[in-house]
Design an enzyme around this catalytic site. Structure first.
Site, PDB file in Angstrom:
ATOM      1  N   SER A 110       0.846  -1.193   0.000  1.00 14.79           N
ATOM      2  CA  SER A 110       0.000   0.000   0.000  1.00 14.79           C
ATOM      3  C   SER A 110       0.878   1.238   0.000  1.00 14.79           C
ATOM      4  O   SER A 110       1.935   1.266   0.630  1.00 14.79           O
ATOM      5  CB  SER A 110      -0.922   0.020   1.222  1.00 14.79           C
ATOM      6  OG  SER A 110      -1.840   1.099   1.133  1.00 14.79           O
ATOM      7  N   MET A 111       0.415   2.232  -0.716  1.00 14.68           N
ATOM      8  CA  MET A 111       1.149   3.487  -0.810  1.00 14.68           C
ATOM      9  C   MET A 111       0.177   4.598  -1.143  1.00 14.68           C
ATOM     10  O   MET A 111      -0.957   4.354  -1.574  1.00 14.68           O
ATOM     11  CB  MET A 111       2.216   3.393  -1.906  1.00 14.68           C
ATOM     12  CG  MET A 111       1.668   3.210  -3.311  1.00 14.68           C
ATOM     13  SD  MET A 111       2.985   3.002  -4.534  1.00 14.68           S
ATOM     14  CE  MET A 111       3.730   1.459  -3.966  1.00 14.68           C
TER      15      MET A 111
END
Length: 404
Positions: A110-111
């Site tokens: 996730s980013m």
């Protein structure tokens, strides 16, 4: 991470970020400008991974910046207000007990997308107060918080599959007093409970448009998504506009970058071939075309589908296209009218042939997508006539879904 992050005044950093985006011509919407000035990014992004090891290193070495730690604080603040992607989570890990400092291995799951792309997407949707908004795969919730700030309390919903990320983002949104909810669920299903939506934004790349997304779009609504191909080199951006009479117009265009594909989608990579290509670029032969420029997005998007299985190595000094599954590649240039080729697949010949077709089709920059052809298939075309470029999008069934 420490809750005292909320008491720090970072308004000057947000103002500098907004001024930079405005000066670059990226940010033009006054409502989004106001949201960017209001939403405190440090609450949504209280930590960040920084890659330490160079390209090709496996396992990767990282360093976790903790925004509440004095030694990390300035680097962290500069990073989360920059134009860089912010890496938040490795391998679906819980986010409440992360320890600052070095860590080895794992892959980012996730980013937060780099800010210019977020601004472009939200402006393309045409957000306004009172619109019902759905975000699919909101991750830490940066774009979601911005959209919810514009649309107003109680009108924005996010669907996040990762339970750790959903809880993390919802807690931080609550701290910001953003009146919006993130629910845990499969983004491919949308969220029927509150449908229809005036605006739908997907923060994950998909090979085709899930039917539920189209079904949940209100008359007069807009849907924006990245169409992921097997190569990260040439993504497409799809905008679906539904008329007030319920008719859909879907336009696909190539972009320099897009959202990461849904989990389980396997990208091709040129990395394993890089050393071999540098040692032996291949056999030189004349080329019939000048290598298309990087911003010929309409051509490269078509190549992702009509010359499938190719990936570009953007780290190479000259244009390098690899077919990793066929152990083949083409290295163009350097400007001497030749190209070097290697392997059983003539990668450059395929691109030459496609370039001729693209020229005959009128050098299209955008393509029309038929989402309702009656067979379930979603077809793409550059326009009418026998010389049009056409292809069919792969179905969702070809993408493995992760085990919850």
């Amino acid at each position: 991470m420490s809750p005292d992050l909320q008491i720090t005044d970072t308004s000057s950093l947000r103002a500098a970020m907004v001024d930079r985006l405005t000066s670059a011509g990226v940010l033009t919407d006054p409502q989004l400008r106001g949201a960017l000035l209001r939403v405190r990014r440090e609450v949504l992004l209280p930590h960040a991974y920084v890659r330490v090891s160079g390209p090709g290193t496996d396992p990767i070495d990282w360093r976790l910046l903790d925004g509440s730690h004095p030694e990390d604080r300035q680097e962290w603040l500069d990073l989360i207000h920059s134009d860089e992607s912010i890496l938040l989570q490795r391998d679906g890990e819980p986010l409440d007990t992360l320890a600052r400092g070095p860590v080895t291995g794992g892959h980012m799951t996730s980013m937060s997308t780099y800010t210019p792309a977020t601004v472009e997407a939200l402006q393309g949707l045409g957000l306004a107060p009172g619109l019902r908004y759905l975000e699919l795969g909101p991750g830490p919730g940066v774009s979601f918080a911005l959209a919810a700030t514009i649309t107003g309390p109680g009108l924005a919903t996010g669907v996040e599959r990762d339970a750790h990320m959903a809880a993390f983002a919802q807690r931080n949104l609550y701290r910001l007093s953003v009146g919006a909810a993130i629910v845990e669920g499969d983004a491919l299903d949308g969220y029927e409970a509150l449908a229809p939506y005036d605006r739908i934004h997907s923060g994950i790349g998909v090979p085709c448009v899930p039917p539920a997304w189209v079904e949940q779009l209100a008359p007069g609504g807009r849907l924006l998504s990245t169409l992921a191909t097997r190569t990260p080199s040439w993504p497409g951006q799809l905008l679906v506009i539904r008329s007030n009479r319920g008719r859909d117009e879907a336009v696909l265009c190539g972009r320099p970058r897009g959202y990461r594909p849904m989990r389980g989608y396997r990208w091709l990579s040129a990395l394993d071939h890089r050393a071999r290509i540098e040692a032996d670029p291949g056999t030189a032969r004349p080329t019939r075309i000048v290598p298309p420029p990087d911003d010929a997005y309409g051509f490269w998007l078509a190549a992702a589908y009509l010359a499938a299985g190719l990936v570009r190595d953007f780290q190479a000094g000259t244009l390098t296209i690899v077919a990793p599954e066929d152990d083949s590649w083409a290295v163009a240039g350097p400007g001497d009218g030749t190209v070097r080729v290697h392997g059983p697949r003539d990668v450059w010949a395929e691109l030459e042939h496609l370039h001729v077709r693209w020229e005959e089709a009128g050098r299209p920059d955008t393509y029309q997508v038929d989402l309702t052809d009656g067979t379930g298939a979603q077809t793409v075309t550059s326009g009418p006539g026998p010389k049009a470029l056409t292809w069919t999008l792969p179905p969702l069934a070809t993408v493995p879904r992760p085990t919850p």
